[in-house]
Motif scaffolding. Sequence first.
Motif, PDB file in Angstrom:
ATOM      1  N   THR A   4       0.846  -1.197   0.000  1.00 16.08           N
ATOM      2  CA  THR A   4       0.000   0.000   0.000  1.00 16.08           C
ATOM      3  C   THR A   4       0.879   1.244   0.000  1.00 16.08           C
ATOM      4  N   ILE A   5       0.325   2.343  -0.498  1.00 17.63           N
ATOM      5  CA  ILE A   5       1.027   3.625  -0.485  1.00 17.63           C
ATOM      6  C   ILE A   5       1.065   4.161   0.947  1.00 17.63           C
ATOM      7  N   ASP A   6       2.212   4.675   1.352  1.00 17.56           N
ATOM      8  CA  ASP A   6       2.335   5.261   2.681  1.00 17.56           C
ATOM      9  C   ASP A   6       1.374   6.449   2.823  1.00 17.56           C
ATOM     10  N   ILE A   7       0.514   6.385   3.824  1.00 21.90           N
ATOM     11  CA  ILE A   7      -0.538   7.395   3.967  1.00 21.90           C
ATOM     12  C   ILE A   7       0.037   8.784   4.217  1.00 21.90           C
ATOM     13  N   GLU A   8       1.086   8.878   5.010  1.00 25.29           N
ATOM     14  CA  GLU A   8       1.646  10.196   5.302  1.00 25.29           C
ATOM     15  C   GLU A   8       2.305  10.805   4.067  1.00 25.29           C
ATOM     16  N   GLU A   9       2.963   9.972   3.291  1.00 23.78           N
ATOM     17  CA  GLU A   9       3.527  10.469   2.028  1.00 23.78           C
ATOM     18  C   GLU A   9       2.410  10.945   1.107  1.00 23.78           C
ATOM     19  N   LEU A  10       1.330  10.187   1.059  1.00 26.88           N
ATOM     20  CA  LEU A  10       0.188  10.558   0.223  1.00 26.88           C
ATOM     21  C   LEU A  10      -0.446  11.850   0.727  1.00 26.88           C
ATOM     22  N   ARG A  11      -0.553  11.996   2.048  1.00 26.61           N
ATOM     23  CA  ARG A  11      -1.122  13.212   2.627  1.00 26.61           C
ATOM     24  C   ARG A  11      -0.266  14.434   2.272  1.00 26.61           C
ATOM     25  N   ASN A  12       1.037  14.296   2.417  1.00 32.05           N
ATOM     26  CA  ASN A  12       1.932  15.426   2.134  1.00 32.05           C
ATOM     27  C   ASN A  12       1.905  15.811   0.657  1.00 32.05           C
ATOM     28  N   LYS A  13       1.905  14.797  -0.217  1.00 27.93           N
ATOM     29  CA  LYS A  13       1.857  15.079  -1.654  1.00 27.93           C
ATOM     30  C   LYS A  13       0.539  15.737  -2.045  1.00 27.93           C
ATOM     31  N   SER A  14      -0.551  15.273  -1.443  1.00 25.66           N
ATOM     32  CA  SER A  14      -1.858  15.844  -1.788  1.00 25.66           C
ATOM     33  C   SER A  14      -1.984  17.279  -1.282  1.00 25.66           C
ATOM     34  N   LYS A  15      -1.323  17.590  -0.161  1.00 29.32           N
ATOM     35  CA  LYS A  15      -1.299  18.979   0.309  1.00 29.32           C
ATOM     36  C   LYS A  15      -0.536  19.866  -0.674  1.00 29.32           C
ATOM     37  N   GLU A  16       0.539  19.346  -1.252  1.00 30.52           N
ATOM     38  CA  GLU A  16       1.281  20.089  -2.274  1.00 30.52           C
ATOM     39  C   GLU A  16       0.407  20.341  -3.497  1.00 30.52           C
ATOM     40  N   VAL A  17      -0.397  19.336  -3.849  1.00 29.55           N
ATOM     41  CA  VAL A  17      -1.321  19.491  -4.980  1.00 29.55           C
ATOM     42  C   VAL A  17      -2.343  20.585  -4.676  1.00 29.55           C
ATOM     43  N   CYS A  18      -2.871  20.592  -3.463  1.00 24.30           N
ATOM     44  CA  CYS A  18      -3.839  21.622  -3.070  1.00 24.30           C
ATOM     45  C   CYS A  18      -3.222  23.015  -3.201  1.00 24.30           C
ATOM     46  N   ALA A  19      -1.978  23.152  -2.781  1.00 19.04           N
ATOM     47  CA  ALA A  19      -1.306  24.444  -2.897  1.00 19.04           C
ATOM     48  C   ALA A  19      -1.123  24.833  -4.360  1.00 19.04           C
ATOM     49  N   GLN A  20      -0.758  23.852  -5.189  1.00 18.81           N
ATOM     50  CA  GLN A  20      -0.554  24.125  -6.609  1.00 18.81           C
ATOM     51  C   GLN A  20      -1.843  24.585  -7.279  1.00 18.81           C
ATOM     52  N   PHE A  21      -2.952  23.888  -7.007  1.00 17.18           N
ATOM     53  CA  PHE A  21      -4.217  24.207  -7.663  1.00 17.18           C
ATOM     54  C   PHE A  21      -5.039  25.255  -6.902  1.00 17.18           C
ATOM     55  N   GLU A  22      -4.489  25.716  -5.788  1.00 17.19           N
ATOM     56  CA  GLU A  22      -5.141  26.743  -4.965  1.00 17.19           C
ATOM     57  C   GLU A  22      -6.528  26.296  -4.498  1.00 17.19           C
ATOM     58  N   ILE A  23      -6.549  25.083  -3.929  1.00 11.88           N
ATOM     59  CA  ILE A  23      -7.774  24.554  -3.336  1.00 11.88           C
ATOM     60  C   ILE A  23      -7.498  24.267  -1.856  1.00 11.88           C
ATOM     61  N   PRO A  24      -8.497  24.334  -0.992  1.00  5.28           N
ATOM     62  CA  PRO A  24      -8.262  24.170   0.451  1.00  5.28           C
ATOM     63  C   PRO A  24      -7.864  22.740   0.810  1.00  5.28           C
ATOM     64  N   GLU A  25      -6.918  22.616   1.746  1.00  7.35           N
ATOM     65  CA  GLU A  25      -6.479  21.306   2.196  1.00  7.35           C
ATOM     66  C   GLU A  25      -7.595  20.544   2.891  1.00  7.35           C
ATOM     67  N   THR A  26      -8.629  21.243   3.292  1.00  8.71           N
ATOM     68  CA  THR A  26      -9.732  20.596   4.016  1.00  8.71           C
ATOM     69  C   THR A  26     -10.511  19.610   3.149  1.00  8.71           C
ATOM     70  N   VAL A  27     -10.323  19.650   1.819  1.00  9.49           N
ATOM     71  CA  VAL A  27     -11.009  18.660   0.971  1.00  9.49           C
ATOM     72  C   VAL A  27     -10.424  17.263   1.178  1.00  9.49           C
ATOM     73  N   ILE A  28      -9.184  17.192   1.698  1.00 13.04           N
ATOM     74  CA  ILE A  28      -8.549  15.894   1.955  1.00 13.04           C
ATOM     75  C   ILE A  28      -9.081  15.341   3.273  1.00 13.04           C
ATOM     76  N   ASN A  29      -9.466  14.084   3.283  1.00 17.62           N
ATOM     77  CA  ASN A  29      -9.960  13.484   4.523  1.00 17.62           C
ATOM     78  C   ASN A  29      -9.354  12.093   4.710  1.00 17.62           C
ATOM     79  N   ASP A  30      -9.412  11.617   5.935  1.00 20.44           N
ATOM     80  CA  ASP A  30      -8.767  10.345   6.283  1.00 20.44           C
ATOM     81  C   ASP A  30      -9.371   9.161   5.537  1.00 20.44           C
ATOM     82  N   GLU A  31     -10.687   9.211   5.325  1.00 17.78           N
ATOM     83  CA  GLU A  31     -11.327   8.097   4.608  1.00 17.78           C
ATOM     84  C   GLU A  31     -10.745   7.934   3.215  1.00 17.78           C
ATOM     85  N   TYR A  32     -10.610   9.038   2.481  1.00 20.24           N
ATOM     86  CA  TYR A  32     -10.096   8.953   1.112  1.00 20.24           C
ATOM     87  C   TYR A  32      -8.601   8.664   1.087  1.00 20.24           C
ATOM     88  N   LEU A  33      -7.871   9.142   2.076  1.00 19.07           N
ATOM     89  CA  LEU A  33      -6.456   8.782   2.170  1.00 19.07           C
ATOM     90  C   LEU A  33      -6.308   7.266   2.325  1.00 19.07           C
TER      91      LEU A  33
END
Length: 354
Positions: free
Chosen positions: A270-299
């Motif tokens: 499985t993909i490391d969840i913390e790595e996935l969380r950090n990468k997805s936060k970088e994506v949010c910053a790039q696309f200028e969307i709030p980090e709050t769209v990321i949730n533990d269920e989808y991670l």
Amino acid sequence: MSIELDDKQLTADEIALYDRQIRLWGMATQLRLRSAKILVINLGAVGGEVVKNLVLGGINTLEILDSSKVKEEDFSAQFFLPNNDDIVGQLKLPVVIEQIKDLNNRVNLSANTSSLSSIFSDSQETNNYLAKFDLIIGTELAKSEMLTLNEYTRNLNIPLYVCGLHGMFGYIMSDLIHHTATSEKDAGNQPREPNTKINRCKTITNVDYNKEENKEIVTIVDEFIPILEIFKSKELPKQLNRRQMKRLSAAFPLIFALFDIPRLENPEDTIDIEELRNKSKEVCAQFEIPETVINDEYLRLFSNQAYTEFSPVSAILGGCLAQDVIQFLSKKESPLNNCLILDAVKSEMPIYLL
């Protein structure tokens, strides 16, 4: 790239064979399908769905490029494979190509077991190879492969779709370069005007009025951006209001995050969840969307399902892509421009203009 129509009309046998779809999309579209030459890269679950639909639809020429060998996990969602464990470890295309041909022997079908990296090894040979096709579909590509392929297709003026699956989630991105569609629409109280921009990439260029039937013949031109620009886009906040942004599926940043995380070789990992969380936060910053769209269920879902293939989801995504290819070829309606995100958990499949 424009597709030259065959001078020949459909034969009586072809009309009988394709009768139902001719009633759906018309004779002109069927003739365009009969003239098109398409390359599909990688025959996984979604690639198989695309191939099935295009072959049954009556495409002229279809080449499949895939150097992979059959793995045990392929049997779960790749329906062209024979139910025979002895083929594990063998090249995939030779063991499925005859079954694909059986769907429609009028299609010029070919298999190429070269790797994409070998195709890219000589730029002149790459250009010569890709230039044979009117449209290219890349499935399950790494980000670097996707961007390199798009550089070639852009230079050759060849439309490109790319897509991939992550279990219950998937994406389609398109760089079709330029597309003109003409269709008949009901006239409204306010007549449509030429040179009206529908959005930054879509423009009404011509309107003819049919007074007798109260119809407007509307020509719409779509312009596309390179796929690299999709990854750099700042357009999403301009399309979604605050409420829509809050409801944005976590699948959006997580799918883009996986483009920067190496694919695991062992399907049990499985993909490391913390790595996935950090990468997805970088994506949010790039696309200028709030980090709050990321949730533990989808991670958790993406950690477990990254790059896995589910038959029902591949059928939806592959069917959608094949339908859009036909729409692109028909020149009747605008095709997908430019990013579709499939979230089967929420039963959503929005298209974003990035």
